[in-house]
Design an enzyme around this catalytic site. Structure first.
Site, mmCIF file in Angstrom:
data_model
loop_
_atom_site.group_PDB
_atom_site.id
_atom_site.type_symbol
_atom_site.label_atom_id
_atom_site.label_comp_id
_atom_site.label_asym_id
_atom_site.label_seq_id
_atom_site.Cartn_x
_atom_site.Cartn_y
_atom_site.Cartn_z
ATOM 1 N N LYS A 40 30.169 72.416 90.756
ATOM 2 C CA LYS A 40 30.960 73.098 89.761
ATOM 3 C C LYS A 40 31.079 72.251 88.502
ATOM 4 O O LYS A 40 31.463 72.732 87.449
ATOM 5 C CB LYS A 40 32.393 73.315 90.306
ATOM 6 C CG LYS A 40 32.460 74.044 91.609
ATOM 7 C CD LYS A 40 33.906 73.952 92.157
ATOM 8 C CE LYS A 40 33.911 74.286 93.612
ATOM 9 N NZ LYS A 40 35.212 73.962 94.233
ATOM 10 N N GLY A 41 30.774 70.958 88.641
ATOM 11 C CA GLY A 41 31.088 69.983 87.593
ATOM 12 C C GLY A 41 30.477 70.267 86.237
ATOM 13 O O GLY A 41 31.042 69.904 85.210
ATOM 14 N N GLU A 96 23.594 68.933 84.237
ATOM 15 C CA GLU A 96 24.398 68.222 85.239
ATOM 16 C C GLU A 96 25.521 67.462 84.537
ATOM 17 O O GLU A 96 25.384 67.049 83.392
ATOM 18 C CB GLU A 96 23.473 67.283 86.030
ATOM 19 C CG GLU A 96 24.130 66.370 87.040
ATOM 20 C CD GLU A 96 24.885 67.067 88.168
ATOM 21 O OE1 GLU A 96 25.705 67.944 87.863
ATOM 22 O OE2 GLU A 96 24.695 66.686 89.334
ATOM 23 N N ASP A 97 26.627 67.287 85.237
ATOM 24 C CA ASP A 97 27.748 66.568 84.635
ATOM 25 C C ASP A 97 27.470 65.067 84.548
ATOM 26 O O ASP A 97 27.665 64.448 83.515
ATOM 27 C CB ASP A 97 29.063 66.835 85.407
ATOM 28 C CG ASP A 97 28.933 66.649 86.923
ATOM 29 O OD1 ASP A 97 27.871 66.205 87.403
ATOM 30 O OD2 ASP A 97 29.917 66.953 87.627
ATOM 31 N N ASP A 100 24.529 59.708 88.927
ATOM 32 C CA ASP A 100 25.111 58.508 89.517
ATOM 33 C C ASP A 100 24.024 57.817 90.345
ATOM 34 O O ASP A 100 23.182 57.111 89.803
ATOM 35 C CB ASP A 100 26.324 58.973 90.345
ATOM 36 C CG ASP A 100 27.152 57.855 90.922
ATOM 37 O OD1 ASP A 100 27.381 56.870 90.211
ATOM 38 O OD2 ASP A 100 27.578 57.955 92.075
ATOM 39 N N LYS A 128 25.334 56.988 84.674
ATOM 40 C CA LYS A 128 25.751 55.645 85.120
ATOM 41 C C LYS A 128 24.507 54.932 85.632
ATOM 42 O O LYS A 128 24.266 54.912 86.843
ATOM 43 C CB LYS A 128 26.739 55.762 86.290
ATOM 44 C CG LYS A 128 28.142 56.162 85.963
ATOM 45 C CD LYS A 128 28.998 55.938 87.223
ATOM 46 C CE LYS A 128 30.099 56.917 87.366
ATOM 47 N NZ LYS A 128 30.794 56.843 88.661
ATOM 48 N N VAL A 150 34.997 58.502 86.918
ATOM 49 C CA VAL A 150 35.571 59.304 85.836
ATOM 50 C C VAL A 150 35.873 60.728 86.286
ATOM 51 O O VAL A 150 35.233 61.255 87.200
ATOM 52 C CB VAL A 150 34.635 59.334 84.604
ATOM 53 C CG1 VAL A 150 34.603 57.988 83.920
ATOM 54 C CG2 VAL A 150 33.226 59.780 84.985
ATOM 55 N N ASP A 156 35.544 66.001 88.894
ATOM 56 C CA ASP A 156 36.741 66.044 89.735
ATOM 57 C C ASP A 156 36.889 64.808 90.602
ATOM 58 O O ASP A 156 35.937 64.046 90.814
ATOM 59 C CB ASP A 156 36.673 67.254 90.675
ATOM 60 C CG ASP A 156 35.673 67.041 91.811
ATOM 61 O OD1 ASP A 156 34.507 66.726 91.509
ATOM 62 O OD2 ASP A 156 36.066 67.159 92.989
ATOM 63 N N ARG A 162 39.517 68.662 86.940
ATOM 64 C CA ARG A 162 38.355 69.243 86.252
ATOM 65 C C ARG A 162 38.695 69.797 84.876
ATOM 66 O O ARG A 162 37.859 69.809 83.977
ATOM 67 C CB ARG A 162 37.760 70.391 87.087
ATOM 68 C CG ARG A 162 37.051 69.943 88.350
ATOM 69 C CD ARG A 162 36.210 71.098 88.890
ATOM 70 N NE ARG A 162 35.828 70.924 90.279
ATOM 71 C CZ ARG A 162 34.761 70.256 90.699
ATOM 72 N NH1 ARG A 162 33.965 69.666 89.830
ATOM 73 N NH2 ARG A 162 34.488 70.164 91.977
HETATM 74 P P1 IMP Z 1 24.416 61.433 92.549
HETATM 75 O O1 IMP Z 1 23.669 62.323 93.502
HETATM 76 O O2 IMP Z 1 24.906 60.181 93.215
HETATM 77 O O3 IMP Z 1 23.655 61.154 91.279
HETATM 78 O O4 IMP Z 1 25.756 62.158 92.206
HETATM 79 C C1 IMP Z 1 25.876 63.181 91.365
HETATM 80 C C2 IMP Z 1 27.185 63.888 91.623
HETATM 81 O O5 IMP Z 1 28.207 63.004 92.094
HETATM 82 C C3 IMP Z 1 27.734 64.447 90.339
HETATM 83 O O6 IMP Z 1 27.271 65.746 90.116
HETATM 84 C C4 IMP Z 1 29.224 64.418 90.567
HETATM 85 O O7 IMP Z 1 29.617 65.609 91.208
HETATM 86 C C5 IMP Z 1 29.449 63.273 91.497
HETATM 87 N N1 IMP Z 1 29.902 62.065 90.792
HETATM 88 C C6 IMP Z 1 29.228 60.920 90.559
HETATM 89 N N2 IMP Z 1 29.951 60.047 89.869
HETATM 90 C C7 IMP Z 1 31.133 60.639 89.643
HETATM 91 C C8 IMP Z 1 32.330 60.228 88.937
HETATM 92 O O8 IMP Z 1 32.459 59.140 88.365
HETATM 93 N N3 IMP Z 1 33.325 61.142 88.921
HETATM 94 C C9 IMP Z 1 33.260 62.364 89.507
HETATM 95 N N4 IMP Z 1 32.162 62.780 90.153
HETATM 96 C C10 IMP Z 1 31.115 61.925 90.232
HETATM 97 MG MG MG Z 2 28.262 67.581 90.499
#
Ligand code: IMP
Ligand code: MG
Length: 172
Positions: A40-41, A96-97, A100, A128, A150, A156, A162
């Protein structure tokens, strides 16, 4: 008690999104561009980015979960809602929000590549880079941020925060 500190203000977010919209317009002068938001982000980012563009856009949604209720990834990626349309032969920008670990987008790109889009790029409001575990090429990055958790502007913590207008660092 948890506390919030503004990292990126609503005004900064909107100014940067206007720049990203103009960049996408230059890259896809014809359209339509399929903007596919990850629920949803990314919903607020999608709404603002689409309106910052002049190129015709179509909007679609996909559901993926890689996070549980905590602050760290479960490492497990699940497709919880698929697209309603075919992307074959279309220009696709995944919205994408935050990127990470890269696990979510690395997985999604593999799924989408098999569907033979004409082009496939990623727009992420936040990145990040220090946290990356899987390689992901992000074409449109709003802001590179340090390794802090964050919330706000779609992001969220356990489904809260959110609807904050700013992106804030959440400290316990
Ligand atoms: P990844 O698969 O580790 O790259 O994560 C991506 C998802 O993790 C994002 O779409 C977010 O929903 C969540 N996420 C990663 N870092 C944060 C943060 O700092 N705050 C909130 N959600 C995060
Ligand atoms: Mg997300």
């Amino acid at each position: 008690m948890s506390s919030l500190r503004v990292l990126i203000s609503a005004e900064q977010i909107q100014a940067r999104i206007r720049e990203l919209g103009a960049e996408i317009d230059r890259d896809y002068p014809q359209g339509p561009v399929y903007l596919i938001a990850i629920l949803k982000g990314a919903c607020f980012f999608l709404a603002d980015l689409a309106r910052a563009m002049k190129t015709p856009a179509r909007i679609e949604f996909i559901g993926i979960s890689s996070y549980g209720r905590g602050k760290t990834s479960s490492g497990e990626v699940k497709l919880t809602k698929d697209l309603d349309v075919s992307i074959e032969g279309h220009d696709v920008v995944v919205v994408e929000d935050i990127v990470d670990s890269g696990v979510t987008l690395n997985y999604l790109l593999k799924v989408f590549e098999q569907r033979k889009p004409k082009s496939l790029r990623i727009a992420a409001l936040l990145d990040k880079p220090e946290r990356r575990q899987r390689p992901v090429e992000v074409h449109y990055v709003g802001f590179r941020i340090p390794d802090e958790f964050v919330v706000g502007y779609g992001l969220d913590y356990a489904e809260d925060y959110r609807n904050l207008r700013d992106v804030c660092v959440l400290n316990d």
